[in-house]
Design an enzyme around this catalytic site. Sequence first.
Site, mmCIF file in Angstrom:
data_model
loop_
_atom_site.group_PDB
_atom_site.id
_atom_site.type_symbol
_atom_site.label_atom_id
_atom_site.label_comp_id
_atom_site.label_asym_id
_atom_site.label_seq_id
_atom_site.Cartn_x
_atom_site.Cartn_y
_atom_site.Cartn_z
ATOM 1 N N TRP A 98 33.535 35.340 58.829
ATOM 2 C CA TRP A 98 34.116 33.997 58.619
ATOM 3 C C TRP A 98 33.968 33.287 59.968
ATOM 4 O O TRP A 98 32.893 32.850 60.296
ATOM 5 C CB TRP A 98 35.590 34.134 58.218
ATOM 6 C CG TRP A 98 35.878 34.241 56.764
ATOM 7 C CD1 TRP A 98 36.506 33.323 55.979
ATOM 8 C CD2 TRP A 98 35.547 35.334 55.878
ATOM 9 N NE1 TRP A 98 36.586 33.781 54.681
ATOM 10 C CE2 TRP A 98 36.014 34.984 54.588
ATOM 11 C CE3 TRP A 98 34.894 36.545 56.045
ATOM 12 C CZ2 TRP A 98 35.844 35.828 53.486
ATOM 13 C CZ3 TRP A 98 34.725 37.383 54.953
ATOM 14 C CH2 TRP A 98 35.199 37.015 53.700
ATOM 15 N N ASN A 109 30.597 33.016 55.634
ATOM 16 C CA ASN A 109 31.409 32.673 54.477
ATOM 17 C C ASN A 109 31.575 31.175 54.242
ATOM 18 O O ASN A 109 32.085 30.456 55.104
ATOM 19 C CB ASN A 109 32.804 33.296 54.611
ATOM 20 C CG ASN A 109 33.631 33.049 53.365
ATOM 21 O OD1 ASN A 109 33.301 33.564 52.295
ATOM 22 N ND2 ASN A 109 34.672 32.246 53.489
ATOM 23 N N GLU A 110 31.166 30.741 53.060
ATOM 24 C CA GLU A 110 31.393 29.370 52.586
ATOM 25 C C GLU A 110 30.953 28.310 53.591
ATOM 26 O O GLU A 110 31.640 27.315 53.816
ATOM 27 C CB GLU A 110 32.868 29.190 52.172
ATOM 28 C CG GLU A 110 33.192 30.020 50.932
ATOM 29 C CD GLU A 110 34.646 29.966 50.494
ATOM 30 O OE1 GLU A 110 35.409 29.179 51.052
ATOM 31 O OE2 GLU A 110 34.994 30.742 49.579
ATOM 32 N N GLU A 114 33.199 36.226 45.623
ATOM 33 C CA GLU A 114 34.630 36.030 45.893
ATOM 34 C C GLU A 114 35.198 35.226 44.733
ATOM 35 O O GLU A 114 34.653 34.192 44.348
ATOM 36 C CB GLU A 114 34.873 35.308 47.216
ATOM 37 C CG GLU A 114 36.359 35.286 47.587
ATOM 38 C CD GLU A 114 36.686 34.466 48.830
ATOM 39 O OE1 GLU A 114 35.976 34.583 49.837
ATOM 40 O OE2 GLU A 114 37.668 33.698 48.759
#
Length: 690
Positions: free
Chosen positions: A137, A184-185, A265
């Site tokens: 992250w 992440n994202e 996720e």
Amino acid sequence: MSSKRVNKYFILSTYVFALMRMTTSQDVYVFDDTSGLGRTFDGIGALSGGGATSKLLPGYPEQQRNEILDYLFKPNFGAALQILKVEIGGGSQSGIGSEATHIYYDGDENYERGYEWWIMVEAKKRNPDIKLYGLPWVMSGWVGNGTSKSPYTYPDRTATYIVKWILAAKKYYNLTIDYIGEWNEQQYDAKYLKILRKALDNAGLQNVRIVAADDYQGELVVDLGNDLFLDTELATAIDIFGVHYTSTSSTIDQILSGKKLWASEDYSTINTLLGGRCWARILNQNYVNGLMTSTIAWNLIASYYQGMPYDRCGLMTAYSPWSGYYSVDTPIWMSAHTTQFTKIGWKYLSRQTGVGHLKHGGSYVALTSPDRKDLTIIIETMAYNASQCLHEVLTKYDVHKQNLTLKLTGSFRYIDSLFVWYSQIGDETQKANLVLFESLKPLQVVNGTVKLTVDVNQIYTLTTVSGGSKGKHPDPPVSKPFPLPYVDTFEDVPYHQEPYFLSPMAGSFEVVLGKNGKRVIRQMTVLPPVDWCETENFSLALVGNISWHDIFVETSFSLDVPYAAKGVFVAVRVNSGGCYTAGGEGIFFHIFPGDGQYQIYNDAKRSMLLGFGPISGLNASGWNRIAMVIKDYFATAYINGQLLFGIRVPLLPDHGFVGLGTSGFGHADFDYICVMSSDDGSKYQTCKYM
Ligand SMILES: *[C@@H]1O[C@H](CO)[C@@H](O)[C@H](O)[C@H]1NC(C)=O
Ligand SMILES: *[C@@H]1O[C@H](CO)[C@@H](O)[C@H](O)[C@H]1NC(C)=O
Ligand SMILES: *[C@@H]1O[C@H](CO)[C@@H](O)[C@H](O)[C@H]1NC(C)=O
Ligand SMILES: *[C@@H]1O[C@H](CO)[C@@H](O)[C@H](O)[C@H]1NC(C)=O
Ligand SMILES: *[C@@H]1O[C@H](CO)[C@@H](O)[C@H](O)[C@H]1NC(C)=O
Ligand SMILES: *[C@@H]1O[C@H](CO)[C@@H](O)[C@H](O)[C@H]1NC(C)=O
Ligand SMILES: *[C@@H]1O[C@H](CO)[C@@H](O)[C@H](O)[C@H]1NC(C)=O
Ligand SMILES: *[C@@H]1O[C@H](CO)[C@@H](O)[C@H](O)[C@H]1NC(C)=O
């Protein structure tokens, strides 16, 4: 062939039903493999991290900690998870808290930090077949060469950072990492993905498969889908198309990419009955609607302070390590309906011949073993209004009680009986109507046919697989409030581990040997991180109870350390954590020994100054105790037990956690933390328990 028969039957049955309302309807579902199977099943999993979601677990008493791990990972016991995804910590905030990183700065490298190694080891101990998946992250400022720039600025450095983590998993923990994600994202980067693939191959990690792009609700997948068509090197680099919170659907691009599709996720819902229903529904429907062959829950276990964002959004809950209390929540048993009766590498049956929607609401999937001897059918009938997941867009639908006729043909025609596992998750108001993963009498298959009546909010597993079981440990101790007085000298914490109850929100804290010859905690983050949440400009660890109004806190700090921070602080009434840490308020008492000044702020970011002045009573060469006591709207601060100032503070925030940290990044050591009632604080002006 058989699917046509089903369709005809559907039409006929609707017709007859319309004509004669009294006629009983029998909806026929065929389970057949003669015209092929569906996709390969990759396992049901959960995510520890993103961020610090397992924070409080290591601080549990050993017995309860082991019990919790059994409910999560032990085969044929509870959730029996098949994949464990973990955060590769970055030394700063990544969602709920901050996790340690393996490299803080050039020359620093350590693989004993944080708890994700430990969780992976415990999971493997219980289930050697569990697959492991890592994803960053926030990332250490090291990847941006200290500039806080995107990890794609220096892609080789970022790839090195990831490869080192994977190699260390094997070297120090004998853990094989099976899957690795990108960032992440966040926007993906084709160049980086190719560099990562090469770096993995060059390090002998050809077996590590890349999942991309772990993006939120498919925001970036259209591009990735296109890029995969246009760029064969990229297409070769990536093995799995991982998406988050897609409301069980996949796009045409994703399906046509030919890649495995994963809900890498999902869930993110409070683990009340609602969460159980959400999880049961998406575990089936991510395949039924979206051909996703793995679903991974965020998060594994809600093991973070109450008062943090996403309260209880884990498969189970463990936020009371001081009491040993935990709860085994409904999603654990919803997982079991699939995981206890399937294995990674099994195949889903084809749509219409083993996978689909039920005629009167709900869905079914069937999976078979490679030799096609075993068959597991999972049926769910979760109602619309009571099963919506948090980030989901769910189209309205109805579910009714219905009679099913299941026909087993092809390789399954010899099956003569099926074990039955059953759950009923009634409305919140009907707790009595709660059955979680109970074994029922096996169903006999008569002439290749099984009949079953299903009602609303139920889940059934019909399976040839024996050995399923509903594991049970003794009830945990009752929940107690955070204990006061609380004194932690960190002497029981292994080196490089985090303090058990202090929950880092910004920066990162680990136990090291202090210059005083004792175990102390050191704030570790020295470079501005490559942020995932809002940029912070300080470190902060929280402890206690978000409801605290009157309280006393004391620590002893030293800045006689390399890469020293400019100042340190203690804080009370800190009202915000997770990605909202930087916007948090409270009363923050900062001390800057180099400047000979203290400052008191109403917020974490230091934009609302309440007062300042010169420091007195500081021992420049050694350890110094700083303390603050707050009572109603008056705060008093002390250095080495000497009064420094008293100040009226604003009415807000009215309550919050206690905290400590550094003003700006940089090392600082803290020898202990003491939290006690404000009455004792006002009376003794120093921690009387030290
Ligand atoms: C299911 O079957 C039973 C008896 O076989 C019948 O009484 C009932 O009406 C049927 N239910 C539905 C929804 O068709
Ligand atoms: C990283 O930073 C150092 C000094 O801050 C600099 O000398 C070096 O060139 C930088 N590396 C890259 C790849 O920019
Ligand atoms: C490492 O793990 C493998 C299984 O992945 C196991 O076969 C082997 O015995 C382990 N080695 C050690 C030294 O524990
Ligand atoms: C769902 O809807 C049904 C009927 O419309 C209602 O009785 C029930 O209370 C609702 N449940 C929830 C959790 O809202
Ligand atoms: C099984 O199927 C055959 C042929 O369709 C039929 O004659 C027989 O009565 C059935 N047996 C039962 C128990 O339903
Ligand atoms: C926090 O404090 C409130 C109010 O005193 C209490 O009800 C609650 O149980 C406490 N929770 C924890 C986790 O200490
Ligand atoms: C961090 O805070 C200090 C003091 O308020 C300020 O001077 C500095 O510009 C801030 N840096 C960032 C990156 O926000
Ligand atoms: C200041 O700290 C040093 C080093 O810990 C210690 O030797 C000295 O006694 C301290 N002085 C006072 C006045 O506490």
